[in-house]
Design a protein around this motif. Structure first.
Motif, PDB file in Angstrom:
ATOM      1  N   VAL A  21     -27.983  19.890  33.437  1.00 19.26           N
ATOM      2  CA  VAL A  21     -28.878  19.574  32.403  1.00 19.26           C
ATOM      3  C   VAL A  21     -29.405  18.434  32.662  1.00 19.26           C
ATOM      4  CG1 VAL A  21     -28.882  19.302  30.112  1.00 19.26           C
ATOM      5  CG2 VAL A  21     -27.058  20.684  30.913  1.00 19.26           C
ATOM      6  N   ALA A  22     -30.822  18.482  32.586  1.00 24.81           N
ATOM      7  CA  ALA A  22     -31.600  17.330  32.795  1.00 24.81           C
ATOM      8  C   ALA A  22     -31.731  16.531  31.386  1.00 24.81           C
ATOM      9  CB  ALA A  22     -33.214  17.995  33.006  1.00 24.81           C
ATOM     10  N   ASN A  23     -32.029  15.221  31.721  1.00 26.26           N
ATOM     11  CA  ASN A  23     -31.777  14.327  30.676  1.00 26.26           C
ATOM     12  C   ASN A  23     -30.678  14.612  29.840  1.00 26.26           C
ATOM     13  OD1 ASN A  23     -32.362  12.312  29.133  1.00 26.26           O
ATOM     14  ND2 ASN A  23     -34.553  13.187  28.445  1.00 26.26           N
ATOM     15  N   SER A  24     -29.533  14.593  30.495  1.00 28.83           N
ATOM     16  CA  SER A  24     -28.315  15.116  29.708  1.00 28.83           C
ATOM     17  C   SER A  24     -27.668  14.045  28.619  1.00 28.83           C
ATOM     18  CB  SER A  24     -27.057  15.277  30.730  1.00 28.83           C
ATOM     19  OG  SER A  24     -26.593  14.066  31.571  1.00 28.83           O
ATOM     20  N   SER A  25     -27.646  13.037  28.779  1.00 28.92           N
ATOM     21  CA  SER A  25     -27.142  12.104  27.976  1.00 28.92           C
ATOM     22  C   SER A  25     -27.846  12.014  26.354  1.00 28.92           C
ATOM     23  CB  SER A  25     -27.025  10.639  28.499  1.00 28.92           C
ATOM     24  OG  SER A  25     -28.100   9.910  28.526  1.00 28.92           O
ATOM     25  N   LYS A  26     -29.135  12.331  26.474  1.00 31.98           N
ATOM     26  CA  LYS A  26     -29.695  12.332  25.378  1.00 31.98           C
ATOM     27  C   LYS A  26     -29.433  13.672  24.555  1.00 31.98           C
ATOM     28  CE  LYS A  26     -34.571  10.978  24.115  1.00 31.98           C
ATOM     29  NZ  LYS A  26     -35.840  10.795  24.712  1.00 31.98           N
ATOM     30  N   ILE A  27     -29.650  14.508  25.462  1.00 28.43           N
ATOM     31  CA  ILE A  27     -29.336  15.942  24.648  1.00 28.43           C
ATOM     32  C   ILE A  27     -27.910  16.150  24.104  1.00 28.43           C
ATOM     33  CG2 ILE A  27     -28.949  18.511  25.373  1.00 28.43           C
ATOM     34  CD1 ILE A  27     -31.375  18.054  27.217  1.00 28.43           C
ATOM     35  N   TYR A  28     -26.983  15.621  24.846  1.00 26.57           N
ATOM     36  CA  TYR A  28     -25.412  15.981  24.548  1.00 26.57           C
ATOM     37  C   TYR A  28     -25.418  14.945  23.092  1.00 26.57           C
ATOM     38  CZ  TYR A  28     -23.875  18.382  28.786  1.00 26.57           C
ATOM     39  OH  TYR A  28     -23.988  19.371  29.680  1.00 26.57           O
ATOM     40  N   SER A  29     -25.885  13.541  23.170  1.00 24.60           N
ATOM     41  CA  SER A  29     -25.463  12.688  22.076  1.00 24.60           C
ATOM     42  C   SER A  29     -26.343  13.297  20.651  1.00 24.60           C
ATOM     43  CB  SER A  29     -25.889  11.372  22.489  1.00 24.60           C
ATOM     44  OG  SER A  29     -27.237  11.089  22.896  1.00 24.60           O
ATOM     45  N   ALA A  30     -27.532  13.800  21.027  1.00 22.62           N
ATOM     46  CA  ALA A  30     -28.201  14.309  19.862  1.00 22.62           C
ATOM     47  C   ALA A  30     -27.380  15.385  19.210  1.00 22.62           C
ATOM     48  CB  ALA A  30     -29.686  14.923  20.395  1.00 22.62           C
ATOM     49  N   ALA A  31     -26.826  16.262  19.946  1.00 27.88           N
ATOM     50  CA  ALA A  31     -25.991  17.411  19.380  1.00 27.88           C
ATOM     51  C   ALA A  31     -24.824  16.799  18.917  1.00 27.88           C
ATOM     52  CB  ALA A  31     -25.825  18.448  20.588  1.00 27.88           C
ATOM     53  N   VAL A  32     -24.475  15.920  19.351  1.00 24.53           N
ATOM     54  CA  VAL A  32     -22.876  15.366  18.602  1.00 24.53           C
ATOM     55  C   VAL A  32     -23.493  14.630  17.293  1.00 24.53           C
ATOM     56  CG1 VAL A  32     -21.309  13.674  18.736  1.00 24.53           C
ATOM     57  CG2 VAL A  32     -21.851  14.812  20.862  1.00 24.53           C
ATOM     58  N   ALA A  33     -24.495  14.097  17.477  1.00 28.66           N
ATOM     59  CA  ALA A  33     -25.031  13.184  16.034  1.00 28.66           C
ATOM     60  C   ALA A  33     -25.336  14.238  15.075  1.00 28.66           C
ATOM     61  CB  ALA A  33     -26.207  12.391  16.446  1.00 28.66           C
ATOM     62  N   LYS A  34     -26.086  15.385  15.388  1.00 33.24           N
ATOM     63  CA  LYS A  34     -26.483  16.117  14.280  1.00 33.24           C
ATOM     64  C   LYS A  34     -25.110  16.976  13.801  1.00 33.24           C
ATOM     65  CE  LYS A  34     -31.069  17.350  15.790  1.00 33.24           C
ATOM     66  NZ  LYS A  34     -31.814  18.414  16.711  1.00 33.24           N
ATOM     67  N   THR A  35     -23.947  17.134  14.430  1.00 30.49           N
ATOM     68  CA  THR A  35     -22.783  17.946  13.819  1.00 30.49           C
ATOM     69  C   THR A  35     -21.738  16.943  13.461  1.00 30.49           C
ATOM     70  OG1 THR A  35     -22.136  17.992  16.330  1.00 30.49           O
ATOM     71  CG2 THR A  35     -23.220  19.979  15.303  1.00 30.49           C
ATOM     72  N   GLN A  36     -22.091  15.538  13.272  1.00 30.47           N
ATOM     73  CA  GLN A  36     -21.258  14.483  13.119  1.00 30.47           C
ATOM     74  C   GLN A  36     -20.079  14.855  11.894  1.00 30.47           C
ATOM     75  OE1 GLN A  36     -21.013  12.150  15.535  1.00 30.47           O
ATOM     76  NE2 GLN A  36     -18.723  11.909  14.620  1.00 30.47           N
ATOM     77  N   LYS A  37     -20.738  15.357  10.990  1.00 27.78           N
ATOM     78  CA  LYS A  37     -20.048  15.480   9.585  1.00 27.78           C
ATOM     79  C   LYS A  37     -18.914  16.418   9.745  1.00 27.78           C
ATOM     80  CE  LYS A  37     -23.058  18.837   7.052  1.00 27.78           C
ATOM     81  NZ  LYS A  37     -23.898  19.171   8.045  1.00 27.78           N
ATOM     82  N   ILE A  38     -18.786  17.403  10.637  1.00 33.25           N
ATOM     83  CA  ILE A  38     -17.793  18.309  10.576  1.00 33.25           C
ATOM     84  C   ILE A  38     -16.414  18.216  11.619  1.00 33.25           C
ATOM     85  CG2 ILE A  38     -19.179  20.371  10.229  1.00 33.25           C
ATOM     86  CD1 ILE A  38     -19.227  20.891  13.338  1.00 33.25           C
ATOM     87  N   TRP A  39     -16.569  16.833  12.304  1.00 38.33           N
ATOM     88  CA  TRP A  39     -15.495  16.490  13.209  1.00 38.33           C
ATOM     89  C   TRP A  39     -14.390  15.987  12.490  1.00 38.33           C
ATOM     90  CZ3 TRP A  39     -16.850  19.911  15.982  1.00 38.33           C
ATOM     91  CH2 TRP A  39     -18.250  19.948  16.784  1.00 38.33           C
ATOM     92  N   ALA A  40     -14.294  15.214  11.446  1.00 39.47           N
ATOM     93  CA  ALA A  40     -13.286  14.649  10.801  1.00 39.47           C
ATOM     94  C   ALA A  40     -12.036  15.535  10.275  1.00 39.47           C
ATOM     95  CB  ALA A  40     -13.518  13.961   9.697  1.00 39.47           C
ATOM     96  N   ALA A  41     -12.726  16.900   9.856  1.00 43.26           N
ATOM     97  CA  ALA A  41     -11.550  17.930   9.230  1.00 43.26           C
ATOM     98  C   ALA A  41     -11.182  18.751  10.577  1.00 43.26           C
ATOM     99  CB  ALA A  41     -12.183  18.822   8.338  1.00 43.26           C
ATOM    100  N   TYR A  42     -12.110  18.607  11.559  1.00 44.88           N
ATOM    101  CA  TYR A  42     -11.570  19.443  12.730  1.00 44.88           C
ATOM    102  C   TYR A  42     -10.692  18.627  13.406  1.00 44.88           C
ATOM    103  CZ  TYR A  42     -13.349  22.881  16.175  1.00 44.88           C
ATOM    104  OH  TYR A  42     -13.423  24.064  16.890  1.00 44.88           O
ATOM    105  N   LEU A  43     -10.935  17.409  13.683  1.00 44.80           N
ATOM    106  CA  LEU A  43      -9.803  16.526  14.395  1.00 44.80           C
ATOM    107  C   LEU A  43      -8.323  16.825  13.513  1.00 44.80           C
ATOM    108  CD1 LEU A  43      -9.202  14.414  16.611  1.00 44.80           C
ATOM    109  CD2 LEU A  43      -9.757  12.757  14.887  1.00 44.80           C
TER     110      LEU A  43
END
Length: 1132
Positions: free
Chosen positions: A896-918
């Motif tokens: 994946v080109a420019n990977s860190s940006k793409i991954y961190s953007a995806a993580v940021a957009k889905t941030q609210k669901i992780w607490a219950a998931y964890l």
């Protein structure tokens, strides 16, 4: 007049016999069911009302079923509860409905029979002719009486509101309601009467006559039956009680029938003074508490209060002077007969001659005893006297005073009478069986003596100073012939002739002056004695046994006897040999079974078995209850031994305990149940009671305690259990039982039952007590009120372990099998915890804990799936983020080109669901760690304690797996079929021996979930920044304020992925591989020398994944070049 009424070919007699037999069976079923009313139908406590109040209806439901069902359908959670309630209760509801239906069918059948009689369907038979026949009138009276008893039993045992709720629930849940047209009639018959059996409850107006008239019955029939009962002695009982003062006892059965049947014609009770006077004078001149069926007692003072004629007539009996006279009379009788009975019971008193010469005297004594016991037991019974009713209280107090009532003395009289009866009956049975043989031998002896005497007078036999006398010789020969000619079958003639022969022998002695010769006199006396014995023997008649059976009836005490339990137990405790006397009392009580079984037996009904099982089961339970004092006393001694063995150093306890135990163990022959079995069951019951209580009390934890109370309480509990175990081993030889076998079986039963109850929490269809294979009615495992959210001690133990190893506050170090506190770094607990549980609860306890954790994991995974649907599948933003990410990262083999940006953007957009998931993942992971520890402990102890079992199981397991693999390579090879339980059974063994891997278990069935691997991948990389690598400990939490623990995270994800198709795992691993490759690529191009922390975390995850799943390393090397793996170990 006609064929025998009860003959097989007499349809008229057989039809009514079948109805009566059925009536007795219905009452037994109603009594049996009344003990199984599901508690929720009582809606007693607040919790039940809140939970089930909206789904359990009474008959008000029928006014508007649509409204009630509409309310339910409006709330999905109510519908769900309703469905669960149906699944759990439909079986018992059906049983109740069938019993109610049979009551209605019974009265319909009886009415049809009466119609048939009227219409002349039975040739030559009418109601009048049947009532003229002895069996016929008994059966017709019984048929109506049993219907009345049924209605009274239903109202007493299954209250009106509960009946309505049961009927409505059955109506709602059963599919048969449209086809079953009787439902309306059954509901009309059994709708609530407003009667309550609670003490102090007010009696409804016109009760029970309005209830009895719900199904109309022919008035002619009722009045003719009442007429018969008023005038005849329909059971011919008076002949068994010749004395006039015993008449009311002789007619007691009939009196009870009349009492019930009068409610079908209440006008007699209300207005017909003359009839009521006649009834009271005949049946109730000296008694007013009666037993109507199997010990159900009624006090007429109270029962007839609302009826003018009945009350007036009874007032003569209840006159204070009369009460005083009766009570004083019974006081005197009791004293007199008790002395008599004790005299008879003295060793050697009841000899055969004495019994045969005094039959009338002995029978009279028995009658007096039984009549006195009956009167005193009934009239002093607590159940027949409502304490809130002043008049009843006064009458009872007066009886207690005037009869000098003392429960212990009355009980002693009952014991002695039962013993006396038992001995007499056994003697009579013995004498009857030997009657003819003895008679013949006496006859032979007598005849031979006469022949010998004849020979003496012939002058041939040398007998001193006897001259030859041909007349006497001929006469004695004739007598000898006469004696031989006596005929056993014609007992009357033989008796008369024997008396004449005795007289002749007395006369010959006088006329011929034979007194001078002693030897001749001796011969004559012997012969007379033999002839006397013959008369005695011929008088042994079966009628005596029948009279004893009638007189000894104790069915009225079927329930009252319970009030003497404490006296029985006290006397057993004081002298264990008392048990033999009690045996006779229990046998006397057992004769009560004849009453309901007689007609069922006559009708050859298949109900015989179930009815006799019910009543004899009740009796055996009662016997067990009384004799439970023996194991209880034994355990009192045992507790002293436990104290000595666990607290004092002395190994050998004092001599006293052994003697005491031996005393209790010598129970002698007792009841018809195997006495050894009874003792063993009693010991088991007491053991279960005490161990269950110890576990309940010992395993209760305070969640606020610092440090946790878990280990100290387990250690104490282990000491307690060890004390029980050792002392049990110690006493087994004294009581001659297999102590260790009992210990193993009962402790495993207690633990398994508690696990089952705890797991019920997670089940839709609960396992009820009566369905449980671990619960038993004879040796019940006690239930305790829950002290927290757990139902039993096993739940409390499990939740306490989960609390102290919570991944939010502890950190688990896998290499050391230890949990440390995240903040203070102190050790919280380690794998010794599980060996401590093994010491306390044994293999069953660990295994049960494991089963409970399985249920909890299933629950967590189900919650996780519903959360996944709610938070991820139904969230548009999350779905679009996942979709665009997948478009960017495809194909997964690429970078994946420019990977860190793409991954961190995806993580940021889905941030609210992780607490219950964890939360969910960590919980599952934590429980899997515990399951692995339990498996480890079980396997370890199994290899040590049962190495052959462990080896056999491992080999069998490998062999089965090899066969299954071979079958998949070549389907013609054998494979266990569907109905073969081998795999299922061996799994239970393997789990108990710890030969399995909890991580490979499939807990739930799943559907396809889109983007599932992507979500898990994003979840993982969202968590990596919270962790850091530590050389000694591996991956650990960075900041305790944002808690996360590595092993539960890895195991949780692994378990979750295991529930889905393996291609999801493939894709998940590919995404991680791509993440590592892309991030490394970016670092190289930006000339960053060290490996990024997230890559280290991702590589650690892959390494741990391979280690836990025991997969070959090439599985992950397919996604990450192996030089990166080698590199990362050297860099660290």
């Amino acid at each position: 007049m006609m064929v025998d009424f009860l003959a097989e070919n007499n349809h008229c007699g057989q039809a009514i016999l079948r109805i009566v037999s059925c009536g007795n069976a219905i009452i037994a079923e109603l009594l049996r069911l009344s003990e199984f009313i599901p508690g929720v139908f009582r809606l007693k406590d607040k919790a039940d009302q809140q939970k089930y109040g909206d789904i359990i209806f009474d008959f008000s439901y029928f006014k508007g079923p649509e409204i009630c069902e509409g309310k339910l359908e409006a709330k999905p959670e109510l519908l769900d509860l309703d469905e669960e309630f149906r699944e759990n209760n439909i079986e018992i509801l059906t049983r109740f409905y069938l019993a109610f239906q049979s009551v209605h069918k019974y009265i319909v059948d009886l009415n049809r029979y009466l119609d048939d009689l009227n219409e002349g369907i039975y040739i030559q038979q009418t109601l009048e002719t049947v009532l003229l026949n002895e069996d016929g009138k008994q059966l017709l009276c019984e048929a109506l009486y049993l219907y009345g008893v049924m209605l009274l039993v239903i109202d007493q045992k299954i209250e009106g509101e509960i009946r309505e709720r049961i009927l409505v629930s059955y109506y709602r849940y059963s599919a048969a309601r449209s086809a079953d047209s009787n439902m309306d009639d059954i509901c009309k018959l059994l709708r609530s009467t407003g009667y309550s059996s609670q003490p102090g409850a007010k009696r409804p107006l016109n009760y029970p006559e309005s209830y009895f008239s719900r199904v109309p019955i022919s008035e002619t029939f009722i009045s003719m039956v009442i007429g018969r009962l008023r005038s005849d002695d329909i059971y011919n009982q008076v002949s068994a009680y010749p004395l006039p003062e015993h008449r009311s006892t002789a007619l007691a059965t009939q009196a009870a029938m009349l009492y019930v049947i009068l409610y079908f014609d209440p006008s007699i009770l209300h207005t017909q003074q003359a009839k009521m006077r006649e009834i009271v004078d005949k049946y109730f001149p000296d008694n007013w508490v009666i037993s109507i069926y199997m010990g159900i007692t009624v006090n007429l003072t109270d029962a007839w209060e609302p009826y003018k004629a009945a009350k007036t007539a009874l007032n003569y009996t209840l006159d204070l002077a009369n009460i005083k006279e009766q009570a004083s009379r019974y006081a005197a009788v009791t004293e007199r007969v008790h002395t008599q009975v004790q005299q008879f019971l003295k060793e050697g008193c009841l000899r055969e001659e004495l019994v045969l010469d005094n039959i009338p005297k002995l029978l009279n004594c028995l009658r007096d005893c039984n009549v006195a016991i009956r009167w005193l037991m009934l009239h002093t019974a607590d159940s027949a006297c409502d304490p809130n009713n002043k008049r009843l209280r006064q009458i009872k107090d007066q009886i207690l005073t005037d009869s000098k009532y003392n429960a212990k003395i009355l009980f002693q009289l009952l014991l002695d009478t039962a013993q006396f009866e038992f001995i007499l009956k056994e003697m009579f049975k013995q004498m009857l069986s030997e009657k003819q043989a003895k008679w013949e031998s006496y006859k032979k002896e007598g005849s031979e003596r006469m022949t010998e005497l004849a020979d003496v007078f012939s002058g041939v036999k040398p007998l001193t100073r006897v001259e030859k006398n041909e007349n006497l010789q001929a006469w004695f020969r004739e007598i000898s012939k006469q004696i031989m000619s006596l005929n056993y079958d014609d007992s009357t003639a033989a008796g008369r002739k024997t008396v004449q022969l005795i007289q002749a022998l007395e006369e010959v002695q006088e006329f011929h002056q034979l007194e001078s010769n002693l030897q001749v006199c001796q011969f004559l006396a012997d012969t007379r004695k033999f002839l006397h014995q013959m008369i005695r023997t011929i008088n042994i008649k079966e009628e005596v046994l029948i009279t004893m059976q009638i007189v000894g009836d104790l069915s009225y005490a079927w329930q009252l006897i319970d009030s003497f339990t404490s006296i029985m137990q006290e006397s057993i405790r004081a002298s264990p040999s008392m048990v033999t006397k009690l045996r006779a009392t229990f046998l006397k009580l057992a004769s009560a079974l004849d009453l309901p079984l007689l007609r069922i037996n006559q009708a050859n009904s298949p109900d015989l078995l179930s009815v006799s099982q019910y009543y004899s089961g009740e009796l055996v339970s009662y016997v067990r209850k009384v004799l439970q004092i023996i194991p209880e006393s034994m355990f009192t001694s045992l507790l002293k031994i436990i104290k000595l063995q666990t607290h004092d150093i002395i190994e050998v306890p004092t001599r006293l305990d052994k003697d005491k135990l031996r005393d209790y163990a010598q129970l002698g022959p007792r009841y018809e149940v195997d006495p050894k079995q009874l003792l063993e069951d009693g010991i088991r019951k007491e053991l279960v009671k005490r161990v269950a209580l110890a576990l309940h009390r010992g395993l209760t934890f305070n969640p606020r305690a610092k440090p946790s109370e878990l280990m100290p309480k387990l250690k104490d509990m282990a000491a307690t259990m060890d004390g029980f175990h050792r002392s049990f081993e110690y006493i087994q030889d004294y009581v001659n039982i297999y102590g260790l076998k009992i210990w193993q079986e009962e402790v495993s039963r207690i633990i398994n039952y508690n696990v089952e109850q705890e797991c019920n929490n997670f089940l839709r269809t609960k396992i009820q007590d009566w369905q449980s294979i671990y619960q038993s009615s004879h040796i019940p495992i006690p239930k305790f009120t829950p002290v927290d959210e757990s139902i039993t001690f096993i739940g409390r133990l499990c939740r306490e372990i989960l609390r102290i190893t919570d991944p939010k506050v502890t950190c688990y170090i896998d290499q050391m099998n230890t949990w440390y506190d995240m903040k203070s770094h102190q050790e919280v607990t380690n794998s010794h915890l599980f060996s401590e549980i093994q010491d306390t609860l044994g293999t069953f306890g660990l295994n049960g804990l494991d089963r409970l954790l399985c249920f909890m994991i299933v629950k967590e995974l189900q919650n996780f799936l519903s959360m996944f649907q709610k938070n991820i599948q139904r969230d548009r933003t999350v779905q679009e983020t996942l979709k665009s990410l997948m478009n960017v990262v495809n194909p997964l083999k690429g970078i994946v080109a420019n990977s860190s940006k793409i991954y961190s953007a995806a993580v940021a957009k889905t941030q609210k669901i992780w607490a219950a998931y964890l939360d969910a993942i960590m919980k599952v992971g934590q429980m899997q760690i515990l399951r692995r520890q339990i498996t480890n402990e079980l396997n370890y102890s199994c290899r040590f304690d049962s190495k052959h079992l462990a080896a056999a199981l491992e080999n069998l397991n490998k062999a089965i797996l090899a066969d299954i693999e071979a079958h998949y390579q070549n389907p013609s090879l054998p494979y266990p079929k569907e109905d073969n339980t081998l795999l299922y059974e061996i799994t239970a063994y393997l789990e108990a021996a710890g030969i399995h891997n909890p991580l490979n278990k499939i807990y739930i069935t799943t559907k396809r979930l889109p983007y599932f691997p992507t979500v898990n991948f994003l979840f993982l990389i969202a968590q990596l920044p919270k962790l850091q690598y530590n050389k000694n400990l591996g991956m650990v939490c960075k900041k305790p304020a944002d808690p996360i623990d590595w092993p539960p995270l890895v195991l949780g994800l692994l378990t979750l992925l295991k529930q889905f198709h393996s291609r999801y795992t493939e894709q998940f691993l590919a995404l991680i591989g791509q993440f590592i490759r892309s991030t490394m690529e970016q670092c190289t191009s930006q000339k960053i020398p060290e490996m990024p922390a997230d890559v280290v975390g991702a590589l650690m995850f892959l390494e741990d994944y391979v280690r836990y799943t025991k997969l070959p390393r090439r599985v992950v090397e397919a996604h990450v070049p192996n030089f990166i793996f080698d590199e990362f170990r050297t860099v660290l």
